[in-house]
Motif scaffolding. Structure first.
Motif, PDB file in Angstrom:
ATOM      1  N   LEU A   1       0.794  -1.327   0.157  1.00 19.80           N
ATOM      2  CA  LEU A   1      -0.096   0.079   0.082  1.00 19.80           C
ATOM      3  C   LEU A   1       1.075   1.262  -0.090  1.00 19.80           C
ATOM      4  O   LEU A   1       0.392   2.163  -0.409  1.00 19.80           O
ATOM      5  CB  LEU A   1      -0.912  -0.107   1.294  1.00 19.80           C
ATOM      6  CG  LEU A   1      -2.133  -1.113   1.428  1.00 19.80           C
ATOM      7  CD1 LEU A   1      -2.775  -0.986   2.425  1.00 19.80           C
ATOM      8  CD2 LEU A   1      -3.142  -0.719   0.071  1.00 19.80           C
ATOM      9  N   PHE A   2       2.066   1.152   0.824  1.00 20.74           N
ATOM     10  CA  PHE A   2       2.907   2.197   0.771  1.00 20.74           C
ATOM     11  C   PHE A   2       3.397   2.705  -0.636  1.00 20.74           C
ATOM     12  O   PHE A   2       3.655   3.596  -0.945  1.00 20.74           O
ATOM     13  CB  PHE A   2       3.737   2.183   1.728  1.00 20.74           C
ATOM     14  CG  PHE A   2       5.025   3.256   2.001  1.00 20.74           C
ATOM     15  CD1 PHE A   2       4.528   4.689   2.693  1.00 20.74           C
ATOM     16  CD2 PHE A   2       6.331   2.997   1.595  1.00 20.74           C
ATOM     17  CE1 PHE A   2       5.516   5.671   2.365  1.00 20.74           C
ATOM     18  CE2 PHE A   2       7.311   4.061   1.665  1.00 20.74           C
ATOM     19  CZ  PHE A   2       6.752   5.420   2.184  1.00 20.74           C
ATOM     20  N   THR A   3       3.780   1.617  -1.087  1.00 23.41           N
ATOM     21  CA  THR A   3       4.321   1.542  -2.910  1.00 23.41           C
ATOM     22  C   THR A   3       3.202   2.110  -3.662  1.00 23.41           C
ATOM     23  O   THR A   3       3.837   2.995  -4.497  1.00 23.41           O
ATOM     24  CB  THR A   3       4.621  -0.053  -3.097  1.00 23.41           C
ATOM     25  OG1 THR A   3       5.666  -0.556  -2.238  1.00 23.41           O
ATOM     26  CG2 THR A   3       5.427   0.283  -4.377  1.00 23.41           C
ATOM     27  N   LEU A   4       2.076   1.725  -3.459  1.00 23.12           N
ATOM     28  CA  LEU A   4       1.030   2.143  -4.231  1.00 23.12           C
ATOM     29  C   LEU A   4       0.859   3.629  -4.182  1.00 23.12           C
ATOM     30  O   LEU A   4       0.903   4.434  -5.150  1.00 23.12           O
ATOM     31  CB  LEU A   4      -0.251   1.451  -4.078  1.00 23.12           C
ATOM     32  CG  LEU A   4      -1.498   1.974  -4.982  1.00 23.12           C
ATOM     33  CD1 LEU A   4      -1.287   2.018  -6.263  1.00 23.12           C
ATOM     34  CD2 LEU A   4      -2.586   1.193  -4.576  1.00 23.12           C
ATOM     35  N   PHE A   5       0.604   4.194  -2.959  1.00 21.02           N
ATOM     36  CA  PHE A   5       0.358   5.576  -2.622  1.00 21.02           C
ATOM     37  C   PHE A   5       1.599   6.505  -3.159  1.00 21.02           C
ATOM     38  O   PHE A   5       1.278   7.590  -3.557  1.00 21.02           O
ATOM     39  CB  PHE A   5       0.145   5.782  -1.104  1.00 21.02           C
ATOM     40  CG  PHE A   5      -1.241   5.317  -0.547  1.00 21.02           C
ATOM     41  CD1 PHE A   5      -2.180   5.064  -1.463  1.00 21.02           C
ATOM     42  CD2 PHE A   5      -1.463   4.832   0.567  1.00 21.02           C
ATOM     43  CE1 PHE A   5      -3.459   4.610  -1.022  1.00 21.02           C
ATOM     44  CE2 PHE A   5      -2.559   4.356   1.174  1.00 21.02           C
ATOM     45  CZ  PHE A   5      -3.436   4.065   0.171  1.00 21.02           C
ATOM     46  N   GLY A   6       2.757   5.769  -2.893  1.00 16.74           N
ATOM     47  CA  GLY A   6       3.990   6.681  -3.217  1.00 16.74           C
ATOM     48  C   GLY A   6       4.155   6.589  -4.930  1.00 16.74           C
ATOM     49  O   GLY A   6       4.487   7.661  -5.212  1.00 16.74           O
TER      50      GLY A   6
END
Length: 338
Positions: A299-304
């Motif tokens: 999720l952090f990768t997606l938002f980033g």
């Protein structure tokens, strides 16, 4: 006039030319017009009156003059507009070029406490670095009491900690030694929001990766080591791109030159994208997601990725606007696609 007098005059002229003709001050033209600037707050209450302001004075100069009258409002904290609800004037805008007469009225807005970009990046990097270590060491009150100060039996947990620390340690080194930041600042509230985002995600993913019930990736060592190789390549690529941009002086909002690939193979991504540092950053977190097989990391990768795509597209538009000969093959962040 005899030859001796001519020689004296010639020596005088030669001396003055050598010192830049500083024999006297040039008088201003009698038609030279000064400006008068009245600064009001958002409620139209007068704050100060600036007399005899040079017509070539910039908004930044006016902010400095206001700062002398109100020391608590340093220039970075100020915003000036021509209307109470108007757009903020840029610091490099010149007074005589604005749609005002010789008697101008400007409105002051307090932006609140500000911090420089260096401090912003340091705060965003130091927090996740330390927070992750707290969970890795399994300090008391994080997990059950029986798990305090214990270690995970899985090698991938140790490897994930090393990779996470390596990533933020690299960013700290780049912030201190490589990046060239402008004199711009960010409001304290925005910095707190950014830190909450980075620190919160660091705590969330660290909690699950270092949890006593964590299970390793489904494909075992093959998945872990393949992701590790991609992670290290992306870290090296990101460092190489930031170093190349620093050497070109292209870290600011207004690039001076078009960045091109160098002999370093990691910079060859410039053939295809305008912001390869963002491409490598996405690759770093994507590989870390595969290595740990952890949903919070994904999720952090997606938002980033969404946020960095917005930044990359903005920089890509600046490049295409500033340079008519900009390579058409380049996209913003994903080669030949986005």
């Amino acid at each position: 006039m005899d030859l001796k007098s001519l020689f004296v005059v010639a020596q005088f002229i030669k001396t003055r030319c050598a010192h830049g003709l500083t024999a006297g001050n040039v008088k201003k033209d009698k038609n030279y017009v000064f400006y008068e600037v009245e600064i009001q707050d958002s409620n139209k209450l007068k704050l100060c009156y600036l007399d005899k302001v040079e017509p070539n004075a910039t908004i930044g100069d006016i902010k400095c003059l206001l700062h002398k009258n109100y020391p608590k409002w340093y220039p970075a904290r100020q915003a000036l507009t021509l209307h109470p609800d108007g757009e903020y004037l840029k610091d490099d805008e010149v007074l005589e070029n604005l749609p005002v007469g010789t008697t101008a009225t400007m409105f002051f807005h307090d932006l609140g406490p500000q911090l420089g970009w260096t401090m912003v990046f340091l705060a965003e990097c130091i927090g996740p670095l330390l927070i992750y270590l707290l969970f890795f060491l399994r300090l008391p009150y994080i997990y059950e009491q029986k798990d305090d100060y214990t270690c995970s039996p899985y090698f991938v947990v140790m490897l994930a900690c090393v990779c996470h620390c390596l990533h933020y340690f690299r960013r700290l080194l780049e912030t201190i030694f490589i990046h060239r930041f402008s004199k711009g600042t960010l409001p304290l509230q925005t910095i707190m929001r950014n830190c909450l985002y980075y620190w919160g995600f660091a705590a969330w993913l660290a909690y699950y990766i270092n949890h006593p019930l964590y299970t390793p990736p489904a494909y075992g060592k093959l998945q872990v080591y393949a992701a590790l190789i991609v992670f290290l390549l992306c870290e090296a690529g990101n460092f190489s791109i930031n170093l190349a941009l620093n050497n070109l002086g292209c870290n600011g909002l207004k690039p001076k030159r078009i960045p091109y690939p160098t002999r370093n193979p990691f910079t060859w991504l410039f053939f295809f994208v305008s912001c390869p540092n963002y491409t490598y950053e996405v690759g770093t977190w994507l590989s870390f997601s595969i290595m740990t097989q952890c949903v919070p990391v994904a999720l952090f990768t997606l938002f980033g990725f969404v946020q960095m795509t917005i930044w990359a597209q903005g920089k890509h538009r600046i490049y295409t606007r500033e340079f008519t000969e900009y390579p058409e093959l380049r996209s913003a962040i994903i080669p030949l696609f986005l």
